[in-house]
Design a protein around this motif. Structure first.
Motif, PDB file in Angstrom:
ATOM      1  N   GLN A   1      36.149  35.654  40.696  1.00  0.00           N
ATOM      2  CA  GLN A   1      36.748  36.818  40.076  1.00  0.00           C
ATOM      3  C   GLN A   1      36.030  36.995  38.633  1.00  0.00           C
ATOM      4  O   GLN A   1      35.558  38.051  38.331  1.00  0.00           O
TER       5      GLN A   1
ATOM      6  N   GLU B   1      39.750  39.749  44.853  1.00  0.00           N
ATOM      7  CA  GLU B   1      38.856  39.417  43.593  1.00  0.00           C
ATOM      8  C   GLU B   1      38.604  38.055  43.668  1.00  0.00           C
ATOM      9  O   GLU B   1      37.755  37.403  43.195  1.00  0.00           O
TER      10      GLU B   1
ATOM     11  N   THR C   1      42.315  43.423  38.254  1.00  0.00           N
ATOM     12  CA  THR C   1      42.064  42.651  39.635  1.00  0.00           C
ATOM     13  C   THR C   1      43.079  42.836  40.747  1.00  0.00           C
ATOM     14  O   THR C   1      44.260  43.277  40.406  1.00  0.00           O
TER      15      THR C   1
END
Length: 371
Positions: A221, A216, A212
């Motif tokens: 996320q 994100e 990530t």
């Protein structure tokens, strides 16, 4: 405050470029309004369905906003340079008289330079070849190739067509492994589903692995990590995988972004990521932001691959990105025995889509053993 800061170049251009022009007052007011509007792309974005970080407006409008703001920014920098020269000349008692038309030429130059910068930002990136000499690399991995993608920021600007063209070019490189080091998207799954669909065609013999980035966490996320995994981007979040060639081993480890704890998600934990990893295998770490490189080097990482900085966007202004990123902005660094590669980015955040001297890249990394 954020929008006020972005407006500062506009106010300078109004005061030092537009006001002195020999034009009717009504024209100056109109130009001033257009210059201020150019600086408020992010404010306008807030009123679209995507919000501040994901403008859901036609692609051509996003391109024009970026061109207009880049023109204003570059013109402000040019005017600052002119003013500094004029001030030095005055202090040296040689007053500088500007040739009539200099301001018009400065405007034209800024407009052309901004157009080049935006084109460089939004194109399908060229391939960049990087060779890393890794001490202790087993002979079986000499010549091993990875493709690093990072900061794709798939949006209305970097849309399905751009994604498909980028994936097609990536797949022509024939690498052993693909890594994606964060900031894959900007926007909700509802808005981006079709734009990310071409990522399904990414594949490599040793897999496609992803971590990530900070963006994100602006857009659910966990939802995005699950969806990208369904497309084949396997998450490496505080975990690792061992790649083998016979008895030889190579560790690929990944961390969540450093901003995750602020979004109530698990933060980076390198000790956990390397738990039970073979002690004698070289470690390649995926960490979106480069700022923790010294800590990661102290933990025995051999190579760190990062992004996040977009290379600093513009040569000269790139130093503004250095301090918040541990001094690391673009390219290869030697950090306490570890090699850190900071990728300029496959794309960049559409809120500032300009590149001058810091090109985007599809980064093919070849590993070599120490001679």
């Amino acid at each position: 405050m954020f929008h006020l800061i972005f407006s500062l170049p506009s106010w300078y251009v109004i005061a030092r470029v537009i006001v002195p022009l020999s034009l009717p007052l009504a024209v100056k007011i109109l130009l001033s309004m257009l210059v201020l509007l150019a600086s408020q792309y992010l404010l306008v974005s807030r009123f679209t369905s995507g919000g501040l970080f994901s403008a859901e407006m036609p692609r051509i409008i996003i391109i024009l906003f970026n061109w207009a703001f880049s023109t204003v920014l570059l013109l402000a920098l040019i005017q600052i340079a002119i003013d500094i020269i004029a001030l030095l000349a005055l202090l040296l008692r040689h007053p500088l008289e500007l040739v009539p038309g200099v301001r018009y030429l400065a405007v034209l130059f800024a407009m052309v330079l901004a157009a080049v910068g935006v084109q460089q930002a939004i194109r399908v990136p060229p391939v960049k070849e990087v060779t890393l000499v890794v001490p202790g690399l087993p002979a079986e991995f000499d010549g091993y190739q990875l493709l690093q993608l990072t900061d794709l920021h798939i949006t209305r600007l970097f849309n399905a067509d751009w994604s498909a063209a980028t994936v097609k070019k990536a797949m022509s490189l024939g690498v052993d492994l693909i890594v994606v080091t964060g900031d894959v998207i900007d926007g909700s799954l509802e808005h981006r589903r079709n734009d990310v669909a071409p990522l399904r065609d990414l594949n490599a013999p040793d897999g496609v692995w992803a971590i990530t980035g900070n963006h994100e966490y602006f857009f659910h996320q966990a939802v995005w990590t699950e969806h990208l995994a369904s497309l084949g981007l396997q998450p490496l979040l505080n975990s690792h995988r061992v790649i083998q060639r016979g008895e030889a081993k190579l560790v690929i480890a990944g961390l969540p972004d450093a901003s995750a704890p602020a979004r109530h998600s698990p933060g980076p934990d390198l000790a956990k990521a390397l738990e039970n990893a073979p002690a004698d295998a070289p470690v390649i770490l995926l960490d979106h932001q480069p700022r923790n490189a010294r800590h990661n080097a102290a933990m025995g990482v051999d190579v760190q691959l990062s992004g996040h900085t977009h290379g600093g966007l513009i040569v000269g202004l790139d130093r503004l990105f250095a301090k918040p990123n541990g001094g690391f902005v673009s390219g290869l660094y030697q950090v306490d025995g570890m090699q850190l590669y900071v990728n300029n980015g496959t794309a960049l955040w559409p809120g500032m889509a300009v590149r001058l001297g810091r090109p985007s890249e599809l980064t093919r990394i070849t590993l070599r053993g120490k001679p």
